[in-house]
Design an enzyme around this catalytic site. Structure first.
Site, PDB file in Angstrom:
ATOM      1  N   CYS A 190      49.345   7.326 -15.952  1.00  0.00           N
ATOM      2  CA  CYS A 190      48.738   8.656 -15.830  1.00  0.00           C
ATOM      3  C   CYS A 190      49.030   9.536 -17.028  1.00  0.00           C
ATOM      4  O   CYS A 190      48.308  10.504 -17.285  1.00  0.00           O
ATOM      5  CB  CYS A 190      49.209   9.334 -14.544  1.00  0.00           C
ATOM      6  SG  CYS A 190      50.984   9.675 -14.499  1.00  0.00           S
ATOM      7  N   GLU A 224      50.322  14.491  -7.840  1.00  0.00           N
ATOM      8  CA  GLU A 224      50.556  14.109  -9.236  1.00  0.00           C
ATOM      9  C   GLU A 224      49.369  13.255  -9.634  1.00  0.00           C
ATOM     10  O   GLU A 224      49.255  12.092  -9.241  1.00  0.00           O
ATOM     11  CB  GLU A 224      51.875  13.346  -9.375  1.00  0.00           C
ATOM     12  CG  GLU A 224      52.448  13.373 -10.785  1.00  0.00           C
ATOM     13  CD  GLU A 224      52.008  12.198 -11.635  1.00  0.00           C
ATOM     14  OE1 GLU A 224      50.963  12.352 -12.311  1.00  0.00           O
ATOM     15  OE2 GLU A 224      52.669  11.168 -11.619  1.00  0.00           O
TER      16      GLU A 224
END
Length: 478
Positions: free
Chosen positions: A286, A252
């Protein structure tokens, strides 16, 4: 902070040694939060840790699902009792109050959702022409090396643990050197709840030892998969090592997240949400919005509105927090300075804060225009409160452009015509697309993950269990 030294946890034993590494606050000073004990002879210690994990996998995977569920319910109870300590462990490293609270709430939600999944079927009965009975049966993959970052340490740390555990795997948690206390608290919750001592271990490493140590972990036969959340550059390095050892990986990663403002968008709602999505937690998420494409017919109006929004929200003290450390701040300054030198224009914020001499100065949130493809800022993740605004005139051409980019984690589309927005969403190659809401969107019941340079694999709920499982086919005949 209840601990001045964060210990290792190996085979259930807390180990504090004289080999200590300091953790400093986010204030770019020498304010030390704590130390952590690190693996001093990791070449010798890693095989032993992996042997423990292999035994832990055999024990944990054999426990009936109802017993696993009871253990995780107990872990949930312990997590709630540690709420204040977990919040504080995030705030002290630079998390704003609201995001620290959100992290704990998200971790609680993650654990609740995975508990609900434990009673789901393990597979299906496919049709077969050549046997009496066929089973497609899900099994845990084995020992998982889990590595999560500091920026959202509670929710990302929880996800790196509970998904593999719910699948039946054992886990070796490699903490971030910037948030070891949070990792310790989470691991402690599960062990104290009854997870076998060798099924969940916590290791700390000096930053310079990480590359070689990760190679050793992935080269060990006991480790069957790596779960990494963090930067694209580090993820690429880990994937390379994993591939060399024929080990699967769940990544991820970061990148550039987009918002698209259509000509019929609610500009007031869009401008407020997009700016928050770009600047919250000083851009250290993120999923933060990096680039916003605005239809040319409403571009000027949108730009005026978002600058007005910026004036208003800058009264919030959260937007004067520092980046996690000066290294991150320096990287942001370089990207912005290079863009300005090539013609980018600051629409809001202060260029003076981006001089190389600005040590220990918080990075001021910025809005920029005139950013072009020859500037690093256009393609490199800033991981800071920097929003670039672009103009477009045709949605189809914009979709084609975005699909040629390598960053594909999150996109937001703003339009009152939600059917049209849905058609655009279906054409965009991206891990998650949110119509009339933020790119910063993650919840326990919805699949999360990116594609291409923003990662591989899916987390949360049943997807998170499947990620750490494999399907075994069993056929039966007389």
């Amino acid at each position: 902070m209840n601990l001045s030294t964060i210990p290792l946890i190996i085979n259930g034993e807390e180990i504090s040694t004289s080999n200590l590494y300091p953790v400093y606050s986010h204030k770019h000073s020498q304010d030390k939060i704590c130390d952590f004990s690190y693996l001093s002879d990791y070449e010798k210690q890693i095989p032993e840790i992996c042997d423990h994990a292999e035994k832990g996998f055999e024990e944990w995977s054999s426990i009936p699902f109802n017993e696993k569920r009871n253990i995780l319910k107990k872990a949930l109870e312990l997590l709630v009792t540690k709420r204040d300590e977990l919040v504080e462990s995030h705030k002290v490293i630079g998390g704003p109050e609201w995001f620290s609270q959100f992290n704990v709430e998200g971790a609680v939600g993650q654990l609740e959702e995975y508990i609900s999944q434990l009673s789901q079927p393990d597979g299906v009965v496919p049709k077969s022409n050549h046997c009496e009975l066929a089973l497609a049966y899900r099994q845990p993959i084995g020992t998982v090396l889990s590595i999560s970052p500091w920026n959202a340490p509670v929710i990302l740390g929880m996800r790196s643990i509970v998904g593999p555990l719910a699948a039946g795997c054992s886990i070796i948690v490699k903490s971030s050197d910037k948030s070891p206390h949070t990792a310790y608290l989470l691991v402690r919750c599960f062990l104290d709840a009854g997870v076998p001592k060798n099924a969940l271990q916590l290791v700390h490493l000096k930053p310079e030892d990480n590359p070689k140590a990760v190679e050793l972990f992935l080269g060990n036969r006991a480790v069957k998969k790596v779960h990494f959340t963090g930067s694209t550059s580090t993820g690429r390095a880990i994937a390379t090592v994993a591939a060399r050892n024929l080990k699967p990986y769940m990544l991820e990663l970061g990148g550039k997240n987009y918002s698209i403002v259509e000509e019929d968008a609610d500009l007031d709602k869009a401008s407020q949400n997009i700016l928050w999505s770009a600047w919250c937690h000083m851009g250290q998420i993120c999923m933060s919005t990096d680039k916003t494409y605005v239809h040319e017919s409403v571009y000027d109006k949108f730009l005026t509105m978002i600058k007005g929004t910026a004036e208003s929200i800058m009264k919030d003290p959260d937007y004067n927090l520092s980046q996690r450390d000066e290294g991150y701040a320096r990287s942001i300054r370089k990207l912005v300075s290079e863009a300005i030198s090539k013609g980018a224009k600051i629409e809001f914020g202060s260029e003076t804060k981006f001089s190389d001499s600005g040590e220990n100065v918080p990075v001021t949130p910025l809005i920029l225009t005139n950013v072009t493809s020859d500037m690093l800022l256009d393609s490199v993740e800033t991981f800071g409160p920097v929003l670039s605004i672009y103009k477009y005139n045709d949605a189809s051409s914009l979709v084609e452009k975005l699909n040629n980019d390598q960053s594909c984690l999150k996109t937001a589309i703003w339009s009152k015509n939600t059917v049209k927005a849905l058609r655009i969403a279906k054409k965009i190659q991206c891990g998650g697309i949110h119509i009339n809401s933020s790119t910063v969107h993650d919840e326990p019941t919805i699949a999360h993950g990116g594609i291409r340079e923003s990662g591989q694999g899916r987390l949360n709920s049943s997807w998170g269990i499947e990620e750490f499982s494999y399907v075994k086919t069993i056929t039966i005949d007389e």
